[in-house]
Design a protein around this motif. Structure first.
Motif, PDB file in Angstrom:
ATOM      1  N   LEU A  97      55.214  46.380  39.918  1.00 23.31           N
ATOM      2  CA  LEU A  97      56.063  46.811  38.804  1.00 23.31           C
ATOM      3  C   LEU A  97      56.008  48.324  38.731  1.00 23.31           C
ATOM      4  N   THR A  98      57.186  48.960  38.655  1.00 23.85           N
ATOM      5  CA  THR A  98      57.259  50.413  38.604  1.00 23.85           C
ATOM      6  C   THR A  98      58.001  50.856  37.350  1.00 23.85           C
ATOM      7  N   VAL A  99      57.465  51.881  36.679  1.00 26.18           N
ATOM      8  CA  VAL A  99      58.101  52.472  35.502  1.00 26.18           C
ATOM      9  C   VAL A  99      58.644  53.838  35.881  1.00 26.18           C
ATOM     10  N   LEU A 100      59.959  54.031  35.681  1.00 28.62           N
ATOM     11  CA  LEU A 100      60.596  55.313  35.961  1.00 28.62           C
ATOM     12  C   LEU A 100      61.115  55.912  34.655  1.00 28.62           C
ATOM     13  N   PRO A 101      60.577  57.038  34.198  1.00 31.84           N
ATOM     14  CA  PRO A 101      61.125  57.686  33.006  1.00 31.84           C
ATOM     15  C   PRO A 101      62.565  58.129  33.220  1.00 31.84           C
ATOM     16  N   ILE A 102      63.356  58.090  32.155  1.00 30.23           N
ATOM     17  CA  ILE A 102      64.752  58.508  32.209  1.00 30.23           C
ATOM     18  C   ILE A 102      64.897  59.861  31.522  1.00 30.23           C
ATOM     19  N   ASN A 103      65.461  60.820  32.246  1.00 25.35           N
ATOM     20  CA  ASN A 103      65.677  62.155  31.694  1.00 25.35           C
ATOM     21  C   ASN A 103      66.844  62.149  30.702  1.00 25.35           C
ATOM     22  N   LYS A 104      66.963  63.220  29.927  1.00 29.29           N
ATOM     23  CA  LYS A 104      68.007  63.296  28.904  1.00 29.29           C
ATOM     24  C   LYS A 104      69.413  63.243  29.502  1.00 29.29           C
ATOM     25  N   ASP A 105      69.542  63.708  30.748  1.00 32.26           N
ATOM     26  CA  ASP A 105      70.863  63.701  31.384  1.00 32.26           C
ATOM     27  C   ASP A 105      71.160  62.377  32.090  1.00 32.26           C
ATOM     28  N   GLY A 106      70.276  61.367  31.912  1.00 35.90           N
ATOM     29  CA  GLY A 106      70.473  60.056  32.500  1.00 35.90           C
ATOM     30  C   GLY A 106      69.857  59.886  33.872  1.00 35.90           C
ATOM     31  N   SER A 107      69.422  60.978  34.487  1.00 38.68           N
ATOM     32  CA  SER A 107      68.800  60.883  35.805  1.00 38.68           C
ATOM     33  C   SER A 107      67.393  60.307  35.682  1.00 38.68           C
ATOM     34  N   LEU A 108      66.833  59.899  36.807  1.00 38.57           N
ATOM     35  CA  LEU A 108      65.525  59.252  36.837  1.00 38.57           C
ATOM     36  C   LEU A 108      64.447  60.231  37.289  1.00 38.57           C
ATOM     37  N   ALA A 109      63.313  60.203  36.583  1.00 39.82           N
ATOM     38  CA  ALA A 109      62.151  60.981  37.010  1.00 39.82           C
ATOM     39  C   ALA A 109      61.283  60.125  37.930  1.00 39.82           C
ATOM     40  N   LYS A 110      60.287  60.739  38.535  1.00 41.14           N
ATOM     41  CA  LYS A 110      59.363  59.992  39.387  1.00 41.14           C
ATOM     42  C   LYS A 110      58.533  59.030  38.533  1.00 41.14           C
ATOM     43  N   ALA A 111      57.971  58.027  39.174  1.00 43.84           N
ATOM     44  CA  ALA A 111      57.272  56.949  38.473  1.00 43.84           C
ATOM     45  C   ALA A 111      56.154  57.470  37.580  1.00 43.84           C
ATOM     46  N   SER A 112      56.096  56.912  36.371  1.00 39.40           N
ATOM     47  CA  SER A 112      55.007  57.235  35.446  1.00 39.40           C
ATOM     48  C   SER A 112      53.895  56.201  35.510  1.00 39.40           C
ATOM     49  N   ASP A 113      54.199  55.020  36.069  1.00 40.73           N
ATOM     50  CA  ASP A 113      53.171  53.996  36.241  1.00 40.73           C
ATOM     51  C   ASP A 113      53.627  53.023  37.324  1.00 40.73           C
ATOM     52  N   HIS A 114      52.657  52.409  37.959  1.00 33.91           N
ATOM     53  CA  HIS A 114      52.918  51.452  39.049  1.00 33.91           C
ATOM     54  C   HIS A 114      51.771  50.441  39.039  1.00 33.91           C
ATOM     55  N   ILE A 115      52.113  49.180  38.861  1.00 35.65           N
ATOM     56  CA  ILE A 115      51.096  48.132  38.724  1.00 35.65           C
ATOM     57  C   ILE A 115      51.318  47.065  39.788  1.00 35.65           C
ATOM     58  N   LYS A 116      50.237  46.633  40.415  1.00 33.53           N
ATOM     59  CA  LYS A 116      50.301  45.550  41.397  1.00 33.53           C
ATOM     60  C   LYS A 116      49.565  44.332  40.850  1.00 33.53           C
ATOM     61  N   HIS A 117      50.253  43.192  40.832  1.00 32.02           N
ATOM     62  CA  HIS A 117      49.626  41.949  40.401  1.00 32.02           C
ATOM     63  C   HIS A 117      48.802  41.343  41.531  1.00 32.02           C
ATOM     64  N   THR A 118      47.884  40.453  41.168  1.00 34.65           N
ATOM     65  CA  THR A 118      47.102  39.693  42.134  1.00 34.65           C
ATOM     66  C   THR A 118      47.124  38.226  41.729  1.00 34.65           C
ATOM     67  N   GLY A 119      46.788  37.358  42.681  1.00 36.17           N
ATOM     68  CA  GLY A 119      46.702  35.935  42.378  1.00 36.17           C
ATOM     69  C   GLY A 119      47.659  35.118  43.219  1.00 36.17           C
ATOM     70  N   SER A 120      47.683  33.817  42.958  1.00 30.61           N
ATOM     71  CA  SER A 120      48.534  32.886  43.695  1.00 30.61           C
ATOM     72  C   SER A 120      48.692  31.627  42.856  1.00 30.61           C
ATOM     73  N   SER A 121      49.464  30.662  43.391  1.00 34.01           N
ATOM     74  CA  SER A 121      49.604  29.379  42.710  1.00 34.01           C
ATOM     75  C   SER A 121      49.771  28.272  43.748  1.00 34.01           C
ATOM     76  N   ILE A 122      50.387  27.157  43.401  1.00 29.79           N
ATOM     77  CA  ILE A 122      50.205  25.934  44.177  1.00 29.79           C
ATOM     78  C   ILE A 122      51.307  25.611  45.182  1.00 29.79           C
ATOM     79  N   VAL A 123      52.459  26.266  45.125  1.00 26.49           N
ATOM     80  CA  VAL A 123      53.573  25.898  45.996  1.00 26.49           C
ATOM     81  C   VAL A 123      53.474  26.658  47.316  1.00 26.49           C
ATOM     82  N   VAL A 124      53.246  25.921  48.397  1.00 23.46           N
ATOM     83  CA  VAL A 124      53.091  26.517  49.718  1.00 23.46           C
ATOM     84  C   VAL A 124      54.406  27.170  50.146  1.00 23.46           C
ATOM     85  N   GLY A 125      54.298  28.391  50.648  1.00 26.21           N
ATOM     86  CA  GLY A 125      55.474  29.118  51.103  1.00 26.21           C
ATOM     87  C   GLY A 125      56.165  29.938  50.042  1.00 26.21           C
ATOM     88  N   ARG A 126      55.817  29.741  48.791  1.00 30.13           N
ATOM     89  CA  ARG A 126      56.451  30.480  47.701  1.00 30.13           C
ATOM     90  C   ARG A 126      55.436  31.217  46.833  1.00 30.13           C
TER      91      ARG A 126
END
Length: 335
Positions: A97-126
């Protein structure tokens, strides 16, 4: 396209040729800017990208403002903070998940945060690892709800100053194992949330605690008609503007399922199903007046227009459709 509300007709206006594999779209709250994810941008980092565009309020034409890396693989979804402060990018490929701040002119700034999840579940292949499919902000922008298909959880983060995220007091709700939460819709009254679960073709509902952002399970219904046994997967989910009806798309059954919703209890009741007029309805949209529903059928390259009965919630094809190759996302710029 220009949409003529009086006739329900679509007229092509402009094609924007930027980047590779454009995907989900989102408007700024003031409708001045459009944001799009791309499977690959013009950069060299190999990640997905996000582009910002200024909307001409007279012609509807788009002019590119800038581009930022989405800092992840396989971007699937973008949403905008209700106060217009941040863009939230869901990277399905690597579960980030990436958070990109939005400047006043509508343009995008570089990421202010970046999060990586961990884990799994039961459906093989998905579900061997995390696969973030969407981020939906709370109506006040205080929390975000992150649907992770790979780990069967909706993660809950509190949005801090500067676009930083911290886990909420109750940091997630566990979906049914093997369900694969994909998209999330919040009732207009803000009291209930509804998860379209891709793998199991179900909708799960939750009560929302406005103070902590926590989700408490309420109900879970199939999206498919009784007796249907073919392969089908849930995709998109939206409320009618008045909150009386909830719609979700089935890829395989090729339909929208329609539920009525009690605004006091949050309880869903099945109304019926409507064929989408094509195959693989990955995304659809309801106009803000609740009069029309437009459905994007990816595998038949068509957008199909429906009229909506505001009393019954049912849909009727208008006969209008347009061709868009591999169409997967729609938004309506409606002042």
């Amino acid at each position: 396209f220009e949409f003529d509300r009086s006739t329900g007709k679509l007229k092509e206006l402009q094609t924007v040729t930027e980047g590779n594999s454009p995907g989900f779209l989102a408007l700024s709250p003031d409708k001045r800017f459009l944001y799009s994810i791309y499977g690959r941008g013009t950069g060299t980092d190999g990640n997905g990208a996000v582009m910002s565009f200024k909307i001409d309020p007279v012609t509807g034409f788009l002019t590119k403002l800038n581009e930022q890396s989405g800092e992840g693989k396989g971007p699937a979804h973008i949403s905008i903070d209700p106060k217009g402060r941040y863009a939230y990018v869901s990277n399905y490929g690597d579960g980030t998940l990436t958070v990109l701040p939005i400047n006043k002119d509508g343009s995008l700034a570089k990421a202010s945060d970046h999060i990586k999840h961990t884990g799994s579940s039961i459906v093989v292949g998905r579900q061997e690892g995390p696969h973030i499919h969407s981020v939906i902000p709370s109506q006040d922008g205080k929390f975000i709800y992150v649907s992770d298909l790979g780990i069967d959880k909706i993660m809950i983060y509190e949005v801090q100053a500067g676009g930083k995220l911290t886990p909420a007091v109750i940091p997630f709700v566990q979906n049914t194992p093997g369900s694969g939460p994909r998209h999330f819709a919040i009732h207009p009254n803000g009291n209930f949330g509804y998860s379209a679960e891709e793998i199991s073709s179900t909708v799960a509902s939750f009560r929302i605690n406005s103070v902590t952002g926590a989700l408490s399970p309420l109900q879970r219904l199939t999206m498919l008609p009784e007796g249907f046994t073919e392969v089908s997967h849930a995709a998109d989910i939206h409320f009618s503007p008045d909150g009386k009806f909830l719609y979700a798309s089935n890829r395989g059954h090729e339909s929208l399922v329609i539920y009525s919703v009690d605004p006091a209890s949050g309880k869903m009741t099945l109304v019926g199903h409507e064929n989408t007029g094509g195959k693989h309805p990955r995304n659809f949209m309801i106009d803000k007046k609740g009069e029309y529903v437009l459905i994007a059928n990816r595998d038949t390259d068509n957008i199909v227009v429906f009229k909506r009965d505001e009393k019954t919630g049912k849909l009727t094809r208008t006969g209008e459709q347009v061709t868009v190759p591999g169409v997967i996302a729609l938004v309506l710029y409606d002042k």
